[in-house]
Design a protein around this motif. Structure first.
Motif, PDB file in Angstrom:
ATOM      1  N   LEU A   1       0.832  -1.206   0.000  1.00 34.59           N
ATOM      2  CA  LEU A   1       0.000   0.000   0.000  1.00 34.59           C
ATOM      3  C   LEU A   1       0.859   1.245   0.000  1.00 34.59           C
ATOM      4  O   LEU A   1       0.565   2.226  -0.677  1.00 34.59           O
ATOM      5  CB  LEU A   1      -0.900   0.007   1.236  1.00 34.59           C
ATOM      6  CG  LEU A   1      -2.209  -0.736   1.129  1.00 34.59           C
ATOM      7  CD1 LEU A   1      -3.120  -0.324   2.256  1.00 34.59           C
ATOM      8  CD2 LEU A   1      -2.874  -0.472  -0.202  1.00 34.59           C
ATOM      9  N   PHE A   2       1.925   1.193   0.755  1.00 35.40           N
ATOM     10  CA  PHE A   2       2.847   2.316   0.816  1.00 35.40           C
ATOM     11  C   PHE A   2       3.426   2.577  -0.574  1.00 35.40           C
ATOM     12  O   PHE A   2       3.407   3.710  -1.078  1.00 35.40           O
ATOM     13  CB  PHE A   2       3.956   1.979   1.821  1.00 35.40           C
ATOM     14  CG  PHE A   2       4.814   3.145   2.206  1.00 35.40           C
ATOM     15  CD1 PHE A   2       4.409   4.452   1.998  1.00 35.40           C
ATOM     16  CD2 PHE A   2       6.049   2.929   2.810  1.00 35.40           C
ATOM     17  CE1 PHE A   2       5.205   5.518   2.373  1.00 35.40           C
ATOM     18  CE2 PHE A   2       6.850   3.980   3.183  1.00 35.40           C
ATOM     19  CZ  PHE A   2       6.429   5.273   2.962  1.00 35.40           C
TER      20      PHE A   2
ATOM     21  N   ILE B   1       2.217   1.659  -3.380  1.00 36.41           N
ATOM     22  CA  ILE B   1       1.160   2.093  -4.300  1.00 36.41           C
ATOM     23  C   ILE B   1       0.863   3.569  -4.103  1.00 36.41           C
ATOM     24  O   ILE B   1       0.723   4.323  -5.069  1.00 36.41           O
ATOM     25  CB  ILE B   1      -0.103   1.238  -4.067  1.00 36.41           C
ATOM     26  CG1 ILE B   1       0.120  -0.155  -4.637  1.00 36.41           C
ATOM     27  CG2 ILE B   1      -1.307   1.886  -4.703  1.00 36.41           C
ATOM     28  CD1 ILE B   1      -0.940  -1.129  -4.224  1.00 36.41           C
ATOM     29  N   SER B   2       0.785   3.982  -2.847  1.00 35.54           N
ATOM     30  CA  SER B   2       0.506   5.392  -2.581  1.00 35.54           C
ATOM     31  C   SER B   2       1.564   6.268  -3.214  1.00 35.54           C
ATOM     32  O   SER B   2       1.259   7.265  -3.882  1.00 35.54           O
ATOM     33  CB  SER B   2       0.481   5.655  -1.080  1.00 35.54           C
ATOM     34  OG  SER B   2      -0.314   4.705  -0.436  1.00 35.54           O
ATOM     35  N   LEU B   3       2.822   5.896  -2.985  1.00 29.53           N
ATOM     36  CA  LEU B   3       3.897   6.700  -3.558  1.00 29.53           C
ATOM     37  C   LEU B   3       3.810   6.692  -5.082  1.00 29.53           C
ATOM     38  O   LEU B   3       3.931   7.729  -5.735  1.00 29.53           O
ATOM     39  CB  LEU B   3       5.253   6.151  -3.114  1.00 29.53           C
ATOM     40  CG  LEU B   3       5.666   6.489  -1.687  1.00 29.53           C
ATOM     41  CD1 LEU B   3       6.906   5.712  -1.304  1.00 29.53           C
ATOM     42  CD2 LEU B   3       5.929   7.983  -1.558  1.00 29.53           C
TER      43      LEU B   3
ATOM     44  N   ILE C   1       1.313   6.234  -7.070  1.00 29.71           N
ATOM     45  CA  ILE C   1       0.185   6.932  -7.681  1.00 29.71           C
ATOM     46  C   ILE C   1       0.466   8.414  -7.712  1.00 29.71           C
ATOM     47  O   ILE C   1       0.116   9.111  -8.659  1.00 29.71           O
ATOM     48  CB  ILE C   1      -1.102   6.609  -6.921  1.00 29.71           C
ATOM     49  CG1 ILE C   1      -2.290   6.918  -7.801  1.00 29.71           C
ATOM     50  CG2 ILE C   1      -1.216   7.368  -5.645  1.00 29.71           C
ATOM     51  CD1 ILE C   1      -3.489   6.201  -7.343  1.00 29.71           C
TER      52      ILE C   1
END
Ligand SMILES: Nc1ncnc2c1ncn2[C@@H]1O[C@H](COP(=O)(O)OP(=O)(O)OP(=O)(O)O)[C@@H](O)[C@H]1O
Ligand code: SF4
Ligand SMILES: [Mg+2]
Lengths: 324, 308, 340
Positions: free
Chosen positions: B139-140, B142-144, B146
């Motif tokens: 998730l980390f 992915i957040s970065l 995106i």
């Protein structure tokens, strides 16, 4: 004990705060990027942009922006998706949570039982072919990308061998709520459980075997053997029980990460509408509020689960009980 | 040893990707070729063919030919999967290796600072690592991604374009820093207590010299041991990001993007997704075995266990 | 000396471990007799193979490739090569063991009482309740205050001395005929050491146990043991009745050890004479007498082969060439200051 619990709570709150700042920072304070445009979605009208800017306070200093965001997430819970016509985000997550919970809990049961069995067996048969074989199997499990394994599983159970007796019971992709049809729930989840568990079985059985083998050289294991206990009892009651302390702490971390959305890839591949897939959908539409909310949700879940693990620790290890 | 050999073979193969595409297969792995034909056994065959699978209507790409051209068949845009596999491998391996190096560098700096300076620095860094660790790794990442993939990022004089391969490298390196920093910090702490360091301090040798001369060389073992393991994780992460279209951007390929291409074809042309997946499994497994072997070979701590 | 067969008769016990492709002998040709009700001391420096000897007797060495040869008759039954299944029934019931470090010898996640109960119930069909009753009684016998309560505590909650008492209680829980105590006092501070030794000495009377006491402390031997076996680098240096060994040591190593005991009474010397050098590593023991590199009397006859033990007095043997060559060490005089 009381003081220890209080201190632990204080720490948890601190980490929670840190996590929220980190997530906020990643999404809204990255240099050279305007968050307004991201929240409003692609090609938003100027009025919408203006509204967003005002609503989130992007024209005000960062700490104020942070405060507004936290308020929208936790107090008013009205953080809404712009790209998806104002759908509120928090209830959406609440709807997705049971799906993720079903997936992760089932997989956890599977990986804990299988890995305890594999790890203990390998340790008991140390340096034999059984040991080597099991550990190599574990290593293979660790090396498979979960989304690919999911695809291959789908290929086998949905298409190639779906019509054989072996897999004809596998329903199509998707989720069946437990309350609606327990058996359907079970059948829909079996394959995802197995796929998700594979990597963890690999990790846990290897860690457990390593621990057990290291423990075999400990004084208390020698004492246990000197007492005339059977090798089985020495291994299980003394070795395994002591290893459980590390096992549980590892489990707590992984479980929390998965339940917090780490199972995203599995959910996507099997079309399970959980928190992870919610994130994924938001991601494909660049729906920033949803993404941020899910990431925040998962981080909070992880932190809280860690706190729970620490409490479980108190019960498992008498030394920790007194030390704090 | 076998593991090393496999790795070398995979690296070599992907280095030879252009050679394969141009001179062996005569296909262009980056251009769409939906209307193209190839010669099979002297007959001209369409690359996109009608199919009878009920789950997948319309045209589907040709399956494995087991010939030089389209050895493993074509993807949904009629591109040669085998050639793309080699090109993709190049990107995947480069990104994974780059991320591993960068990650170890960052983790090394953080671990040395935390372990050697101790006190406030240690507390701050350790807390920061805890916090980063609290966010699920994917998730980390992915957040970065995106944030970074959706538009170029400006870091001072550097501009990272959205399709730059450096973005996944950077992201993956960052999210695995806590993973690598923890053992490094532990090792530094142990080294700090070691006699020769205490002696050097007693003699008034400046801190930075102790770090450079005594601690870093001794840390080398730990770093070497972590290298393959971090690279294995990085490769898995890269493929996951690319699978989610958040890593390597089209028209570039990586094993993850090819699996993604193959997702829609999984029931008709499974080879498109299976081949890159197998490649990942083989490389990651080799890396893990290598890491395991290194750990056993370098870790002297419990090799001398005694009966009493 | 009693005429009936000894409780434990060890002959030519050898233990070797594989290391770098060859077998390294750790313990070579150790022989000893232990009679019912006797306390025998096994002395030697760290690394001399005391623990390995004890573990070999208990069949507890499970390193891959280990080779144990020779014979050890316990009540007429051969321990060397006995199947694990039978050994297990002896362990804890007929032969019990106390370990050096009471800190780490208990499993940390169970209470002391639970662990003692476990041993009792492993060998006797007894209810949980009855087992606990015996545990509490044993703890009380060992001088543990408030035993019922102590039984419910975890190992880390007890002091070292209490833990060692609990360890002894556990060892005695099935009334073993033989107790092997591997440096039972080394990890404890001096006053507690004395109490534990006192306890061990009393056991003979109260629980009828014979004890093989392993230690590196000649003082402890003098106070406790009827007979002594001195081990040097895995080989027997000297054996005999404690009094004889202390009065007329036949081996220069024994003499050197005795010189290193601080006198209990009278003025203390400024410095104790220590033995120069360190024992050889098991892998590179000299072909001849292992003590030769450190021995003040070493000469050519010591070098070709390890000198065999030769009788030098009633029940006393020394593995040194000096007595046979007619130049024995001078007697030290009766051991007055060391006896308790
Ligand atoms: N499992 C094993 N494998 C190989 N060598 C071993 C093993 N156990 C012990 N040794 C070696 O045997 C030698 C004797 O060890 P042992 O523990 O018996 O000494 P000790 O007399 O009990 O010393 P201490 O007073 O320190 O307890 C040591 O050199 C040790 O390295
Ligand atoms: S045999 Fe020789 S070297 Fe060994 S103790 Fe006797 S005199 Fe010394
Ligand atoms: Mg010992």
């Amino acid at each position: 004990m009381m003081a220890a619990l209080l201190r632990r709570t204080g720490q948890t709150v601190l980490v929670l705060f840190g996590v929220s700042v980190l997530v906020f920072g990643v999404f809204f304070a990255t240099p050279g990027a305007d968050p307004t445009a991201r929240i409003a979605g692609r090609n938003a009208a100027p009025q919408v942009m203006e509204k967003v800017r005002h609503e989130y306070g992007f024209d005000r200093p960062l700490p104020v922006q942070y405060a507004i965001m936290m308020k929208k997430l936790f107090i008013t819970r009205d953080l809404a998706s712009y790209t998806n016509r104002g759908q509120a985000v928090v209830p959406e997550i609440m709807r997705a949570a049971p799906v993720t919970a079903s997936l992760v809990c089932g997989a956890a049961v599977l990986w804990v039982t299988v890995s305890i069995f594999m790890g203990t067996l390998a340790a008991a048969m140390k340096d034999t072919w059984v040991d080597r074989g099991l550990m190599m199997l574990g290593l293979v499990g660790i090396s498979i990308p979960v989304f690919w394994l999911g695809q291959v599983a789908n290929l086998v159970t949905q298409s190639r061998y779906h019509d054989t007796w072996l897999f004809s019971w596998v329903p199509g992709l998707g989720y069946v709520p437990f309350a609606q049809d327990p058996l359907g729930w079970f059948r829909a989840l079996v394959i995802p459980w197995v796929v998700l568990a594979v990597m963890f079985i690999g990790i846990y059985s290897r860690v457990l075997r390593h621990d057990l083998v290291a423990l075999a050289g400990e004084d208390f294991m020698r004492t246990a053997r000197a007492k005339g206990l059977s090798p089985m009892r020495v291994l299980l009651r003394h070795g395994l029980r002591t290893s459980m302390v590390t096992f549980v702490s590892l489990f707590g971390l992984d479980f929390a990460q998965l339940a917090g959305g780490g199972a995203l890839l599995t959910e996507v591949v099997f079309g399970l509408p959980g928190v992870g897939r919610l994130t994924y959908r938001a991601l494909t539409m660049l729906d920033l509020p949803v993404i941020m909310a899910t990431v925040m949700y998962s981080a909070i879940f992880v932190v809280l689960a860690n706190a729970v693990v620490d409490v479980v620790y108190l019960f498992l290890d008498p030394r920790v009980r007194d030390a704090r | 040893m076998v593991a090393l050999g496999v790795l070398a073979l995979m690296a070599l193969a992907s280095l030879l990707a252009p050679l394969y595409a141009h001179d062996v297969a005569h296909t262009d792995p980056f251009a769409s070729n939906v209307a193209g034909t190839i010669m099979l056994d002297g007959r001209e065959v369409d690359i996109m063919q009608p199919n009878d699978n009920p789950l997948h209507l319309g045209l589907s790409p040709i399956g494995p030919t087991w010939r030089a051209a389209y050895l493993l068949g074509a993807d949904s845009q009629g591109r040669d999967v085998a050639a793309r596999l080699l090109y993709g491998g190049r990107n995947s391996l480069l990104i994974a290796a780059g991320a591993a190096v960068l990650c170890l560098l960052l983790a090394g700096v953080a671990g040395i600072a935390a372990g050697f300076l101790g006190g406030v620095v240690d507390t701050l860094l350790s807390r920061l690592m805890d916090i980063m660790w609290a966010v699920p790794v994917y998730l980390f990442a992915i957040s970065l991604s995106i944030v970074m993939v959706s538009q170029s990022v400006r870091l001072g004089p550097f501009v990272l374009h959205a399709d730059s391969l450096l973005i996944p490298v950077f992201i993956i390196a960052l999210v695995y820093v806590p993973y690598a920093a923890r053992p490094i910090r532990g090792r530094v702490l142990a080294l700090r207590q070691a006699e020769f360091v205490t002696a050097a301090r007693g003699l008034g040798v400046p801190v930075w010299r102790i770090m450079l001369r005594d601690i870093l060389p001794n840390l080398a073992t730990t770093l070497v041991m972590l290298g393959p393991l971090v690279m294995a994780l990085a490769l898995l992460a890269e493929s996951a990001l690319s699978f989610l279209s958040l890593g390597v951007q089209a028209p570039q390929a990586s094993w993850g993007t090819i699996i993604q291409d193959g997702e829609g074809l999984i029931y008709t042309r499974p080879m498109v997704a299976i081949a890159p997946g197998l490649a990942i499994v083989i490389v990651v497994l080799a890396l893990n075995i290598l890491g395991d072997g290194l750990r056993d070979a370098l870790d002297v701590r419990d090799s001398g266990r005694r009966a009493s | 000396m009693p005429a009936d067969p000894p409780l434990l008769a060890v002959r030519d016990l050898c233990v070797s471990f594989p290391a770098r492709g060859r077998m390294v002998p750790i313990v070579e040709h150790v022989s000893l007799d232990l009679h019912a009700g006797e306390i025998v001391g096994l002395v030697g420096e760290s690394g001399s193979g005391k623990s390995v000897t004890a573990m070999a007797l208990m069949g507890l060495i499970d390193s891959p490739g280990v080779r144990v040869t020779g014979s050890a008759l316990f009540r007429g039954r051969e321990l060397v090569g006995m199947p694990q299944r039978q050994l297990r029934r002896l362990r804890g019931r007929d032969i019990a063991m106390i370990f050096q470090d009471p800190m780490t010898a208990f499993t940390p996640v169970y209470t002391i009482g639970w662990q003692i109960d476990e041993q009792i119930r492993a060998h006797e069909k007894l209810s949980r309740h009855a087992a606990r009753a015996r545990t509490v009684k044993l703890l009380a016998d060992m001088g543990v205050p408030d035993p019922a309560h102590m039984a419910q505590r975890y190992p880390h909650q007890l002091s070292g001395g209490l833990r060692q008492r609990a360890m002894i209680a556990m060892a005695l829980s099935c009334s073993p005929a033989l107790l092997i105590a591997d440096e039972p006092t080394t990890a404890l501070d001096v006053t507690v050491q004395a109490q534990i030794l006192e306890l061990l000495r009393r056991l003979r009377g109260t629980h009828g146990a014979s004890i093989l006491l392993i230690t590196h402390d000649m003082g402890v031997v003098a106070q406790t043991c009827a007979r002594t076996l001195v081990l040097y680098s895995g080989r027997m240096a000297e054996t005999g009745p404690t009094e004889a060994v202390f009065d007329r040591p036949g081996h220069p190593y024994t003499a050197a050890l005795l010189d290193a005991i601080p006198p209990l009474y009278g003025p203390r010397p400024d410095r104790l004479p220590a033995i120069d050098g360190i024992p050889p590593q098991p892998a590179d023991r000299p072909a001849g007498c292992a003590f030769a590199p450190r021995c003040g009397h070493a000469h050519e006859t010591c070098l070709p082969a390890p000198p065999p033990p030769v009788p030098i007095g009633p029940g006393q043997q020394a593995a040194c060439v000096l007595p046979a060559e007619g130049t024995p060490l001078p007697p030290r005089g009766p051991m007055t200051e060391c006896t308790a």
